[in-house]
Design a protein around this motif. Structure first.
Motif, PDB file in Angstrom:
ATOM      1  N   GLU A   1      -9.847  -1.501  10.310  1.00 61.89           N
ATOM      2  CA  GLU A   1      -9.066  -0.305  10.589  1.00 61.89           C
ATOM      3  C   GLU A   1      -9.420  -0.223  12.043  1.00 61.89           C
TER       4      GLU A   1
ATOM      5  N   THR B   1      -3.897   4.742  -2.317  1.00 59.98           N
ATOM      6  CA  THR B   1      -4.693   5.075  -1.076  1.00 59.98           C
ATOM      7  C   THR B   1      -4.999   6.697  -1.001  1.00 59.98           C
TER       8      THR B   1
ATOM      9  N   CYS C   1     -10.998  -7.403   4.026  1.00 61.47           N
ATOM     10  CA  CYS C   1      -9.652  -7.367   3.867  1.00 61.47           C
ATOM     11  C   CYS C   1      -9.018  -7.121   5.265  1.00 61.47           C
TER      12      CYS C   1
ATOM     13  N   PHE D   1      -7.734   1.790  -2.025  1.00 59.50           N
ATOM     14  CA  PHE D   1      -8.321   2.084  -0.702  1.00 59.50           C
ATOM     15  C   PHE D   1      -9.190   3.012  -0.803  1.00 59.50           C
TER      16      PHE D   1
ATOM     17  N   VAL E   1     -10.689  -1.722  -1.573  1.00 59.83           N
ATOM     18  CA  VAL E   1     -10.595  -1.911   0.191  1.00 59.83           C
ATOM     19  C   VAL E   1     -10.995  -0.481   0.673  1.00 59.83           C
TER      20      VAL E   1
ATOM     21  N   ASP F   1       0.816  -1.406  -0.110  1.00 62.11           N
ATOM     22  CA  ASP F   1       0.022  -0.173  -0.040  1.00 62.11           C
ATOM     23  C   ASP F   1       0.923   1.275   0.106  1.00 62.11           C
TER      24      ASP F   1
ATOM     25  N   GLU G   1      -1.083  -0.945  -4.324  1.00 63.41           N
ATOM     26  CA  GLU G   1      -2.549  -0.602  -3.578  1.00 63.41           C
ATOM     27  C   GLU G   1      -2.510   0.959  -3.494  1.00 63.41           C
TER      28      GLU G   1
ATOM     29  N   HIS H   1     -12.066  -3.206   5.407  1.00 61.75           N
ATOM     30  CA  HIS H   1     -10.740  -3.183   6.094  1.00 61.75           C
ATOM     31  C   HIS H   1     -11.111  -3.058   7.480  1.00 61.75           C
TER      32      HIS H   1
ATOM     33  N   HIS I   1      -3.936  -7.506   4.387  1.00 58.16           N
ATOM     34  CA  HIS I   1      -2.783  -6.362   4.859  1.00 58.16           C
ATOM     35  C   HIS I   1      -1.929  -7.390   5.829  1.00 58.16           C
TER      36      HIS I   1
END
Length: 316
Positions: free
Chosen positions: A180, A59, A206, A93, A132, A11, A57, A178, A234
């Motif tokens: 997070e 972002t 993800c 992302f 993502v 990423d 990836e 994702h 990830h």
């Protein structure tokens, strides 16, 4: 061959360290990207190629898809730059949901879907089929007025994700939520709840191993429960969970960074992780992500070496 089943990427948040750019702040990185966009992007793509991974990836800005098009002039020109370096756009992302505020409003949802549709068309044109998506942030513990993340609130979010996932699917792109830290999709209970409420045909997962640990959960146990939803992952390490009363605001991502560490130096049980992927027959992208690494080429290359030497023999 394990190398055919697991493909490794990075990423671009990995390149968000001032030291890598020879500047003294994140704002200075953004200023450099705006002043010399071609040199900025060429350095990133050359560095990804030099690190040994093959996937990219995208972002947030200055590493997003709009920046890439503006820098190289067109979608086709950006795709050609990747191809010239034997790189693949593995995913993108989408950070808009996290910053959307109260997206229960129809107008806010329409705006999010419009942005996601345009992003999906870009991804598809560049050969990628995964978006993502970061989930909305939780509220700081003890904040007033209290907003509980209960079934009713989770259902509103899940309903929107279902519709968004179906919209992306119609454009040939899959939605991957994702994990997070400090969002409503990171701790074990929250992930279980959102996976229950979303349609597995349209909402995938993800997992981010480090963020799950920072959220106080076990990535091996959590991902095993939902392994059939994982379409990309990830791979990142962390030293442990953050305090429960950590303030959740615009600086939360900066607060995360001291808890992330070099690959193999934290609490992720990597041998157990690779056995899980092997036993559940996972095939796909593995994103060796490092949040703002001062020497990203070396760090990514070292992580890739560790994976190939210590983990992939188990996966075969």
């Amino acid at each position: 061959m394990a190398g055919d089943k697991l493909r490794f990427g990075v990423d671009l948040v990995t390149f968000f360290h001032p030291g890598f750019w020879g500047v003294d702040s994140h704002d200075a990185i953004v200023d450099h990207a705006r002043a010399e966009p071609r040199a900025f992007w060429d350095k990133i793509l050359d560095s990804v190629q030099a690190s040994g991974v093959t996937g990219v990836e995208l972002t947030f800005s200055p590493f997003n898809w709009q920046d890439a098009i503006k820098t190289y002039g067109s979608i086709g020109a950006f795709a050609a730059e990747l191809t010239r370096r034997r790189l693949t756009l593995c995913s993108g992302f989408f950070a808009e949901l996290e910053a959307a505020g109260d997206f229960a409003e129809p107008e806010a949802q329409r705006a999010l879907i419009d942005k996601a549709e345009r992003y999906a068309d870009f991804l598809k044109a560049c050969g990628s089929d995964i978006m993502v998506i970061g989930a909305p942030l939780r509220q700081t513990l003890g904040a007033q007025p209290v907003q509980f993340h209960d079934f009713d609130r989770a259902k509103v979010i899940a309903d929107f994700l279902n519709r968004l996932g179906a919209t992306l699917y119609a454009r040939g792109v899959r939605l991957a939520l994702h994990t997070e830290a400090h969002s409503v999709f990171a701790g074990a209970r929250d992930v279980d709840l959102m996976m229950l409420l979303t349609d597995p045909a349209y909402v995938h997962m993800c997992p981010d191993t480090a963020h799950i640990i920072v959220a106080g959960s076990d990535p091996i146990q959590l991902v095993d429960r939902h392994h059939e939803r994982m379409i990309i992952a990830h791979w990142k390490d962390a030293i442990g969970p953050m305090p429960a009363d950590t303030p959740i605001d615009k600086h939360i991502h900066e607060r995360h960074q001291p808890y992330f560490c070099g690959f193999g130096l934290g609490r992720v049980d990597w041998p157990a992780w690779i056995r899980l992927l092997r036993d559940r027959a996972y095939e796909g992208w593995a994103i060796l992500e490092l949040d703002a690494a001062p020497d990203p080429v070396r760090d990514i290359a070292n992580g890739l070496t560790l994976v190939r030497q210590a983990l992939l023999p188990t996966y075969r």
